[in-house]
Design an enzyme around this catalytic site. Structure first.
Site, PDB file in Angstrom:
ATOM      1  N   TYR A  20      -0.842  12.364 -16.593  1.00  0.00           N
ATOM      2  CA  TYR A  20      -1.958  12.597 -17.506  1.00  0.00           C
ATOM      3  C   TYR A  20      -2.049  14.083 -17.835  1.00  0.00           C
ATOM      4  CZ  TYR A  20      -6.781  12.463 -19.275  1.00  0.00           C
ATOM      5  OH  TYR A  20      -7.894  12.597 -20.060  1.00  0.00           O
TER       6      TYR A  20
ATOM      7  N   TYR B  93     -12.023  15.417 -14.352  1.00  0.00           N
ATOM      8  CA  TYR B  93     -10.862  14.794 -13.693  1.00  0.00           C
ATOM      9  C   TYR B  93     -10.565  15.658 -12.468  1.00  0.00           C
ATOM     10  CZ  TYR B  93      -6.426  12.176 -13.539  1.00  0.00           C
ATOM     11  OH  TYR B  93      -5.377  11.348 -13.197  1.00  0.00           O
TER      12      TYR B  93
ATOM     13  N   LEU C  86       0.399   3.849 -10.422  1.00  0.00           N
ATOM     14  CA  LEU C  86      -0.774   3.833  -9.545  1.00  0.00           C
ATOM     15  C   LEU C  86      -1.252   5.239  -9.248  1.00  0.00           C
ATOM     16  CD1 LEU C  86       0.069   4.453  -6.200  1.00  0.00           C
ATOM     17  CD2 LEU C  86       1.544   2.552  -6.854  1.00  0.00           C
TER      18      LEU C  86
ATOM     19  N   GLY D  31      -8.978   2.463 -21.314  1.00  0.00           N
ATOM     20  CA  GLY D  31     -10.107   1.968 -20.505  1.00  0.00           C
ATOM     21  C   GLY D  31      -9.682   0.991 -19.430  1.00  0.00           C
TER      22      GLY D  31
ATOM     23  N   ARG E 186      -9.175  -0.312 -15.342  1.00  0.00           N
ATOM     24  CA  ARG E 186     -10.136  -0.376 -14.236  1.00  0.00           C
ATOM     25  C   ARG E 186     -10.231   0.978 -13.525  1.00  0.00           C
ATOM     26  NH1 ARG E 186     -10.005  -4.819  -9.475  1.00  0.00           N
ATOM     27  NH2 ARG E 186      -9.814  -6.149 -11.295  1.00  0.00           N
TER      28      ARG E 186
ATOM     29  N   ASP F 215       0.872  -1.178   0.000  1.00  0.00           N
ATOM     30  CA  ASP F 215       0.000   0.000   0.000  1.00  0.00           C
ATOM     31  C   ASP F 215       0.906   1.224   0.000  1.00  0.00           C
ATOM     32  OD1 ASP F 215      -1.733   2.115   0.411  1.00  0.00           O
ATOM     33  OD2 ASP F 215      -3.199   0.808   1.388  1.00  0.00           O
ATOM     34  N   ALA F 216       0.920   1.915  -1.131  1.00  0.00           N
ATOM     35  CA  ALA F 216       1.871   3.013  -1.345  1.00  0.00           C
ATOM     36  C   ALA F 216       1.517   4.279  -0.562  1.00  0.00           C
ATOM     37  CB  ALA F 216       1.963   3.314  -2.835  1.00  0.00           C
TER      38      ALA F 216
HETATM   39  P1  NAD Z   1      -5.018   0.493 -13.232  1.00  0.00           P
HETATM   40  O1  NAD Z   1      -6.314   0.288 -12.559  1.00  0.00           O
HETATM   41  O2  NAD Z   1      -4.486  -0.609 -14.073  1.00  0.00           O
HETATM   42  O3  NAD Z   1      -3.839   0.876 -12.238  1.00  0.00           O
HETATM   43  C1  NAD Z   1      -4.004   1.580 -11.040  1.00  0.00           C
HETATM   44  C2  NAD Z   1      -3.413   0.711  -9.965  1.00  0.00           C
HETATM   45  O4  NAD Z   1      -3.207   1.459  -8.766  1.00  0.00           O
HETATM   46  C3  NAD Z   1      -4.309  -0.464  -9.574  1.00  0.00           C
HETATM   47  O5  NAD Z   1      -3.595  -1.680  -9.735  1.00  0.00           O
HETATM   48  C4  NAD Z   1      -4.590  -0.231  -8.083  1.00  0.00           C
HETATM   49  O6  NAD Z   1      -4.710  -1.420  -7.364  1.00  0.00           O
HETATM   50  C5  NAD Z   1      -3.344   0.563  -7.701  1.00  0.00           C
HETATM   51  N1  NAD Z   1      -3.450   1.319  -6.452  1.00  0.00           N
HETATM   52  C6  NAD Z   1      -4.397   2.218  -6.094  1.00  0.00           C
HETATM   53  N2  NAD Z   1      -4.105   2.702  -4.857  1.00  0.00           N
HETATM   54  C7  NAD Z   1      -2.954   2.096  -4.445  1.00  0.00           C
HETATM   55  C8  NAD Z   1      -2.170   2.173  -3.279  1.00  0.00           C
HETATM   56  N3  NAD Z   1      -2.513   2.958  -2.248  1.00  0.00           N
HETATM   57  N4  NAD Z   1      -1.047   1.408  -3.188  1.00  0.00           N
HETATM   58  C9  NAD Z   1      -0.689   0.591  -4.215  1.00  0.00           C
HETATM   59  N5  NAD Z   1      -1.410   0.477  -5.357  1.00  0.00           N
HETATM   60  C10 NAD Z   1      -2.531   1.227  -5.470  1.00  0.00           C
HETATM   61  O7  NAD Z   1      -5.197   1.835 -14.091  1.00  0.00           O
HETATM   62  P2  NAD Z   1      -4.233   2.656 -15.051  1.00  0.00           P
HETATM   63  O8  NAD Z   1      -5.134   3.588 -15.764  1.00  0.00           O
HETATM   64  O9  NAD Z   1      -3.357   1.762 -15.831  1.00  0.00           O
HETATM   65  O10 NAD Z   1      -3.370   3.514 -14.031  1.00  0.00           O
HETATM   66  C11 NAD Z   1      -1.971   3.445 -13.940  1.00  0.00           C
HETATM   67  C12 NAD Z   1      -1.395   4.859 -13.975  1.00  0.00           C
HETATM   68  O11 NAD Z   1      -1.661   5.426 -15.272  1.00  0.00           O
HETATM   69  C13 NAD Z   1      -2.016   5.831 -12.979  1.00  0.00           C
HETATM   70  O12 NAD Z   1      -1.023   6.675 -12.451  1.00  0.00           O
HETATM   71  C14 NAD Z   1      -2.966   6.636 -13.861  1.00  0.00           C
HETATM   72  O13 NAD Z   1      -3.263   7.913 -13.316  1.00  0.00           O
HETATM   73  C15 NAD Z   1      -2.140   6.735 -15.099  1.00  0.00           C
HETATM   74  N6  NAD Z   1      -2.849   7.167 -16.313  1.00  0.00           N
HETATM   75  C16 NAD Z   1      -3.967   6.520 -16.732  1.00  0.00           C
HETATM   76  C17 NAD Z   1      -4.638   6.962 -17.883  1.00  0.00           C
HETATM   77  C18 NAD Z   1      -5.868   6.247 -18.394  1.00  0.00           C
HETATM   78  O14 NAD Z   1      -6.587   6.803 -19.237  1.00  0.00           O
HETATM   79  N7  NAD Z   1      -6.151   5.039 -17.940  1.00  0.00           N
HETATM   80  C19 NAD Z   1      -4.120   8.055 -18.623  1.00  0.00           C
HETATM   81  C20 NAD Z   1      -2.967   8.678 -18.170  1.00  0.00           C
HETATM   82  C21 NAD Z   1      -2.334   8.238 -17.020  1.00  0.00           C
END
Ligand code: NAD
Length: 344
Positions: A220, A230, A169, A269, A271, A121-122
């Site tokens: 992002y 957002y 994350l 897209g 989770r 847990d980060a």
């Molecule tokens: P994802 O759901 O695959 O990844 C998010 C992860 O964060 C999950 O595995 C979740 O369990 C983990 N997480 C949440 N709180 C946590 C905590 N306290 N400790 C440890 N892990 C924790 O979704 P994603 O979209 O691939 O997100 C990954 C990164 O990409 C994030 O930083 C997100 O902001 C960034 N991002 C996503 C998008 C998008 O459109 N999906 C666009 C730009 C940036």
């Protein structure tokens, strides 16, 4: 003092120019030979064999973290995961039952393997930071040593030094609320989970990284442009993450000789993105308005960029925000805006 006359200087300069031209011509012939040889015999590979990568933020096979794990594995790195404690059980169960087998396939047909998956847990650096309601929470029961410093200690004990650190994350409880309606707790929570966590990881894992190592996080566009929806302080968290990337690049570069970059990814897209609630609209918007509009962003395009940035090929890149978004960040107007004619 020089006694060379103007005429002599002119001759000397002429000779020097000739010899530079000769050297250049010899070099360019040599270069042409090299280019021909390269074209026929060699490639420029991303080779991460023998490197160890720790990735935080993988809990299914849809997100950027998974795609980065896959690209790093494809390049030959050993991948270690840190998975959010409440998501760990279902992730491990699905993994064991083969739910991800199709997406684990690497180009040679073998399946991507993880060297180990740690609960993590980060948001907490040490056990002293963990409040009682989390310690006794059912979703944390049966797991131990999941704060950032404890995970770093376990990784060092189990694997020794690592080369690559990935922060993939984010979490913002009030993401659906406009900033004007965001509570102090929600805002600080978003910063804690989405930006300070990156600093905490580098603080604790930095000392166990080999010189020449690299760190990557995910940001992002909402950090620098307004993306209504957002909210909850998440745009602020991403702005902090990008600024921290520059400062950490300096500090960690000088202290440990490692590089720190962040990838500004286009909409996917995942989770986490689905939970925000308007990701399909953002994907459609990008497909309509980005310079590259043939297909939506594929997570592996971010994975491949991360593999490049973590490889020696990117040895002089640090402190950068690298856009992997089909070019959407460059647009100043929406091409489908009703108020301007389509000039594409
Ligand atoms: P994802 O759901 O695959 O990844 C998010 C992860 O964060 C999950 O595995 C979740 O369990 C983990 N997480 C949440 N709180 C946590 C905590 N306290 N400790 C440890 N892990 C924790 O979704 P994603 O979209 O691939 O997100 C990954 C990164 O990409 C994030 O930083 C997100 O902001 C960034 N991002 C996503 C998008 C998008 O459109 N999906 C666009 C730009 C940036």
């Amino acid at each position: 003092m020089s006694t060379t006359s103007f005429a002599q200087k002119t001759i000397l300069r002429g000779n020097a120019l000739k010899s530079i031209k000769n050297v250049k011509s010899a070099r360019s012939q040599g270069a042409a030979r090299v280019v021909r040889t390269m074209a026929s015999n060699t490639t420029l590979p991303i080779d991460l064999k023998g490197k160890k990568a720790f990735i935080a933020g993988v809990a299914d096979d849809n997100g950027f973290g998974w795609a980065i794990a896959k690209a790093l594995s494809q390049a030959g790195a050993d991948v270690i995961l840190g998975t959010w404690v409440p998501a760990l059980n279902i992730f491990e169960t699905s993994y064991r039952r083969g739910k991800f087998d199709e997406s684990r396939k690497l180009s040679d047909g073998s399946l991507m393997e993880f060297a180990k998956i740690y609960p993590m847990d980060a948001v907490f650096d040490t056990m002293d930071d963990v409040p009682e309601d989390v310690k006794t929470n059912k979703r944390y029961a049966g797991n131990e040593k999941w704060t950032v410093s404890e995970v770093a200690e376990c990784v060092e004990k189990d694997f020794g030094k690592i080369d690559i650190l990935v922060h993939s994350l984010a979490n913002g409880r009030e993401v659906a609320k406009p900033l004007l309606e965001t509570s102090r707790e929600g805002y600080l929570g978003a910063i804690s989970a989405s930006s300070y966590s990156n600093i905490a990881m580098l603080q604790k894992f930095g000392p166990l990284m080999n010189k020449g190592g690299a760190c990557i996080s995910l940001t992002y566009l909402a950090s620098e442009r307004i993306i209504p929806g957002y909210g909850g302080g998440m745009s602020s968290a991403k702005a902090a993450l990008e600024s921290d990337t520059r400062v950490l690049a300096f500090e960690a570069g000088r202290k440990w000789g490692i590089r720190v970059n962040t990838i500004s990814a286009g909409p996917l897209g995942s989770r986490a993105a689905k939970a925000i609630g308007f990701i399909d609209d953002m994907i459609n918007y990008s497909m309509t308005n980005a310079p590259l509009s043939e297909k939506p962003l594929d997570a592996i395009e971010v994975g491949n960029t991360a593999a490049f940035l973590c490889s020696p090929l990117a040895s002089a890149i640090t402190g950068s925000t690298v856009y992997v978004d089909n070019g959407l960040n460059c647009m100043g107007v929406a091409t489908d805006s009703k108020s301007i004619p389509d000039r594409s």
